[in-house]
Scaffold this motif. Structure first.
Motif, short mmCIF file in Angstrom:
data_model
loop_
_atom_site.label_atom_id
_atom_site.label_comp_id
_atom_site.label_asym_id
_atom_site.label_seq_id
_atom_site.Cartn_x
_atom_site.Cartn_y
_atom_site.Cartn_z
N ASP A 287 7.20 2.71 6.71
CA ASP A 287 8.11 3.55 7.50
C ASP A 287 9.05 2.70 8.35
O ASP A 287 10.22 3.05 8.53
N ALA A 288 8.55 1.58 8.86
CA ALA A 288 9.39 0.71 9.67
C ALA A 288 10.36 -0.11 8.82
O ALA A 288 11.46 -0.46 9.27
N TYR A 289 9.99 -0.39 7.59
CA TYR A 289 10.76 -1.30 6.73
C TYR A 289 11.89 -0.59 6.00
O TYR A 289 12.93 -1.19 5.71
N PHE A 290 11.71 0.70 5.68
CA PHE A 290 12.67 1.43 4.85
C PHE A 290 13.35 2.55 5.63
O PHE A 290 12.73 3.23 6.44
N THR A 291 14.63 2.76 5.31
CA THR A 291 15.34 3.93 5.81
C THR A 291 14.78 5.19 5.17
O THR A 291 14.56 6.21 5.82
N TYR A 292 14.58 5.13 3.88
CA TYR A 292 13.88 6.19 3.14
C TYR A 292 13.26 5.55 1.91
O TYR A 292 13.65 4.46 1.48
N ARG A 293 12.27 6.22 1.35
CA ARG A 293 11.61 5.70 0.16
C ARG A 293 11.18 6.85 -0.74
O ARG A 293 10.96 7.97 -0.28
N GLU A 294 11.06 6.55 -2.03
CA GLU A 294 10.64 7.53 -3.03
C GLU A 294 9.47 6.95 -3.80
O GLU A 294 9.49 5.80 -4.23
N GLU A 295 8.45 7.77 -4.00
CA GLU A 295 7.20 7.29 -4.54
C GLU A 295 7.20 7.24 -6.06
O GLU A 295 7.77 8.10 -6.74
N LEU A 296 6.59 6.22 -6.59
CA LEU A 296 6.19 6.14 -7.98
C LEU A 296 4.69 6.37 -7.99
O LEU A 296 3.94 5.63 -7.35
N ARG A 297 4.24 7.40 -8.69
CA ARG A 297 2.85 7.81 -8.57
C ARG A 297 2.17 7.87 -9.93
O ARG A 297 2.72 8.40 -10.89
N GLY A 298 0.96 7.34 -9.99
CA GLY A 298 0.15 7.50 -11.18
C GLY A 298 0.26 6.35 -12.15
O GLY A 298 1.26 5.64 -12.23
N ASP A 299 -0.82 6.17 -12.93
CA ASP A 299 -0.89 5.03 -13.84
C ASP A 299 -0.50 5.38 -15.27
O ASP A 299 -0.55 4.55 -16.15
N ARG A 300 -0.12 6.66 -15.50
CA ARG A 300 0.22 7.15 -16.84
C ARG A 300 -0.93 7.03 -17.82
O ARG A 300 -0.74 7.07 -19.03
N ALA A 301 -2.14 6.89 -17.29
CA ALA A 301 -3.33 6.82 -18.14
C ALA A 301 -4.42 7.76 -17.62
O ALA A 301 -5.59 7.56 -17.91
N GLY A 302 -4.02 8.75 -16.81
CA GLY A 302 -4.97 9.75 -16.34
C GLY A 302 -5.46 9.54 -14.93
O GLY A 302 -6.36 10.25 -14.49
N GLY A 303 -4.89 8.60 -14.19
CA GLY A 303 -5.44 8.30 -12.87
C GLY A 303 -4.41 8.09 -11.79
O GLY A 303 -3.26 7.71 -12.04
N THR A 304 -4.82 8.35 -10.55
CA THR A 304 -4.03 8.04 -9.35
C THR A 304 -4.96 7.41 -8.32
O THR A 304 -6.19 7.54 -8.41
N ASP A 305 -4.38 6.74 -7.36
CA ASP A 305 -5.15 6.13 -6.27
C ASP A 305 -4.29 6.16 -5.02
O ASP A 305 -3.30 5.44 -4.92
N ASP A 306 -4.66 7.01 -4.06
CA ASP A 306 -3.91 7.10 -2.81
C ASP A 306 -4.03 5.84 -1.96
O ASP A 306 -3.31 5.70 -0.97
N GLY A 307 -4.92 4.93 -2.34
CA GLY A 307 -5.06 3.68 -1.63
C GLY A 307 -4.06 2.62 -2.04
O GLY A 307 -4.04 1.53 -1.47
N MET A 308 -3.23 2.92 -3.05
CA MET A 308 -2.18 2.00 -3.49
C MET A 308 -0.87 2.78 -3.53
O MET A 308 -0.64 3.58 -4.44
#
Length: 480
Positions: A287-308
């Motif tokens: 939040d401090a580094y970017f004016t705004y940001r857009e997420e890339l989400r998911g590994d395209r193999a059936g999984g996500t991880d909110d820790g990354m």
């Protein structure tokens, strides 16, 4: 045999029973583009010459079905292609008209998609497929199915040209259209409630859960990057197009430290600081580094991880430490650990981010903060070792500079995987270690109360990491 993408809203000839009314404002392809794009900017590309054999199987009634579809929709094929601007960024659009034979892909559809990609590469423009399709066209048989190979080839050439592809997925998107233009894009945005999946509802198992074939389910499975409400789509797509079409030279500036600035006196002190629940975490840094940001989400193999957390953002110049000049408004990609044990899906998502940033010429910032990789049996079954290995390789092979800041715990190889050799810094309230002191104590067969002593022996404090040559410097301090 039916196309796996067959949709119940098409009749036996492949024509739509709903007139292509899915999406923004209940519109077809042109209405959707009118609502999505900057007013007055759409310019249709001239369609290629018709194929020599428009009816390769001599399918009974096919000519009549096409004529009725054209009369109903005003279109002569299932896609409309052209250029338009989204919040000022020009792109090539490939918009499906579901009302024309269920948005099915035939050989003339393939001709138009190929011509659109050729135009994009010739003019250095990103490609935006707007997908609403039931799959390949039955009446053209294997000639229709092989259009998927053409589409994949054109997508590959556009990737190789360093041009981004952002898909907008409407209702419904199934079969080969999903498996190429939708799921194969660099980023995929989906409209709420859209039916999305390779298997259309007519060919699913009788006990299949329909909820598994929705935009929301695909988001949870890591197959789409965001589900976007129609009224937010223009702004969201516009931001992503701006971010992904701004390659830049030079590494990402090192973020300023947000926590303590004094150095720890002992190794155990460094460990306790990094584990302090009040210490600034990845979201605060982003939040401090970017004016705004857009997420890339998911590994395209059936999984996500909110820790990354992964994505692209517009850099705030004042947030670097002495490297701001000339970087105003530039795009920087990021992969940031959030203090949890990282799963294989998290590592695969970061690898996906690194590969995409490399193709687009966008520098990368990685933030390290994890006690280590997830080590349970589920992680092993999901391929933890292979996922970590791929991230190590992605960093090693990156054609763009990668900058790393350790902002908290740096535990073992699970923390090291996203770190850039020779371009890693550390904050004063972080540590980096071959393994957590407690685990090192156990491995060395020492009593548990020796963990503090072991922490000192590991030389994991920021200043010791500098002395060892493991990191280049301590963020925010004059010696950087």
């Amino acid at each position: 045999m039916a196309d796996p993408g067959a949709d119940p809203r098409t009749d036996g000839t492949g024509t739509s029973g709903i007139g292509g009314t899915s999406g923004i404002g209940g519109t077809g392809a042109r209405g959707f583009l009118d609502a999505l794009c900057d007013p007055g900017t759409f310019r249709e590309l001239p369609p290629p010459a018709p194929p020599d054999r428009p009816d390769p199987l001599s399918w009974p009634g096919y000519d009549g079905a096409r004529a009725r579809a054209a009369e109903r929709t005003g279109e002569t094929e299932s896609v409309v292609t052209g250029t338009a601007a989204i919040d000022g960024t020009t792109a090539v659009f490939i918009a499906f008209e579901f009302g024309y034979l269920g948005g099915s892909l035939g050989q003339e559809t393939g001709d138009r998609i190929e011509a659109a990609h050729v135009h994009a590469r010739a003019h250095g423009l990103p490609v935006v497929p707007v997908v609403a399709t039931g799959g390949s066209r039955m009446q053209e048989g294997m000639v229709a199915l092989t259009q998927l190979q053409r589409v994949a080839r054109q997508s590959a050439l556009t990737r190789a040209a360093g041009l981004p592809q952002i898909a907008v997925v409407r209702d419904p998107t199934t079969g080969g259209g999903w498996a190429t233009l939708g799921a194969g894009a660099d980023l995929t945005l989906a409209l709420p409630g859209a039916q999305i999946g390779f298997a259309g509802s007519r060919v699913r198992p009788p006990d299949a859960d329909p909820a598994a074939y929705t935009a929301e389910a695909q988001l949870r499975a890591g197959a789409v990057d965001a589900v976007v409400a129609p009224d937010a789509l223009r702004a969201t797509l516009g931001r992503r197009l701006r971010l992904l079409t701004r390659p830049s030279d030079g590494p990402a500036p090192v973020p300023r430290p947000l926590g303590r600035t004094d150095l720890p006196l002992t190794g155990w002190d460094a460990v306790q600081r990094a584990r302090d629940p009040e210490r600034p975490r990845a979201r605060a840094y982003l939040d401090a580094y970017f004016t705004y940001r857009e997420e890339l989400r998911g590994d395209r193999a059936g999984g996500t991880d909110d820790g990354m957390l992964c994505g692209f953002g517009e850099y705030k110049p004042e947030q670097g430490h002495g490297q701001e000049r000339g970087h105003e408004g530039r795009t920087i990609a990021y992969a940031a650990q959030c203090g949890t044990a990282i799963t294989p899906a998290g590592y695969r998502t970061a690898t996906r981010l690194l590969r995409l940033a490399g193709r687009l010429g966008i520098p990368v910032l990685t933030l390290v903060d994890t006690p280590g990789a997830a080590s349970g049996d589920a992680a092993e079954r999901a391929g933890a070792g292979a996922a970590i290995a791929e991230l190590f390789l992605a960093v090693a092979e990156s054609p763009v500079p990668v900058t790393t800041l350790v902002i908290g715990e740096g535990g073992s190889g699970g923390a090291l995987a996203p770190a850039a050799p020779g371009s890693t810094w550390v904050t004063p309230d972080a540590y980096f270690s071959v393994i957590a002191p407690e685990l090192a104590t156990a491995i060395l067969k020492r009593p548990p109360d020796q963990a503090q002593h072991t922490a000192g022996q590991l030389r994991l404090r920021p200043q010791e990491l500098v002395d060892l040559g493991v990191v280049r410097g301590i963020a925010g301090r004059p010696s950087d």
